[in-house]
Design an enzyme around this catalytic site. Sequence first.
Site: not given
Length: 304
Positions: A49-51, A53
């Site tokens: 997961l991107d930071p 998100a």
Amino acid sequence: MSRPKQPRSPAPPPGLVIVDKAPGMTSHDVVARARRIMGTRKVGHAGTLDPMATGVLVLGIERATKLLGHLALDRKTYLATLSIGVSTTTDDAEGEIFGEVDQAKLTEITDAAIAAEIANLTGPIQQVPSAVSAVKIDGKRAYARVRAGEDVVLPPRPVTVYRFDLLATRREADHLELDAVVECSSGTYVRALARDLGAALGVGGHLSALRRTTVGPFTLAKARTLEALEETPELSLDLDSAVAAAFPRRDVDRNTARAVQFGQTVPAAGIEGTYGVFDPDGKVIALAADAEGVTRSVVVLVPA
């Protein structure tokens, strides 16, 4: 005089921890903290997961790390907020703004136009990943090449958007905000959907918020924050429950179970894809798959 050695803490049981990731953390940050909480180095994650998100991040603990590469996590669901009218260098809220349109241009965008372009981005589509994605080019991540000053243009690739449902529209002074549910195949970039929707409407766009609600069979209902995990460091699913939740099941007799544990082939079960093999006590012993009339172990989870 040397100090007596302290006894080592017993390893935690194998299984999965479903984390509700907080914003601002990388998936690696979550793994590092989970290692401290669970008291083991054997922690891995499935599906980053991107930071920016939040939401479901699946962690494997101890022997369950062997499951991570085999989990059928090909469908994921997100709650997303798309900012239409503002473009960023990363296609999300973490990038620098490089394009904005005026209010007059935004007022020309009708609800019908938004619905039509969302429909065009639903189903099997060809999607160009964001230049700062983790896609590899000649063995190097695209985002690393961008940071090194390279111009990166990634080729489109097939993905499937099973569901792209608009939940709310907010017309602000300088942009449109759209809340949506997106259910998509693995490898789909929701920020690229925001970028492409904005481009199709002629005003640009980016992803301003993202929350993952499901990964394969795992949902927010089972997820806990790291703070909650710290208070009660326990598995979300033990190894048996994790395999039962994520794979078809095959129960075998004791002789067959022993053969599987030794890595020997056994008669095929006629089950498609990878499945869990359970012994007569209901304990999972391996992941296996059928081929050429026999069953072969994909990974033995409990060796003989």
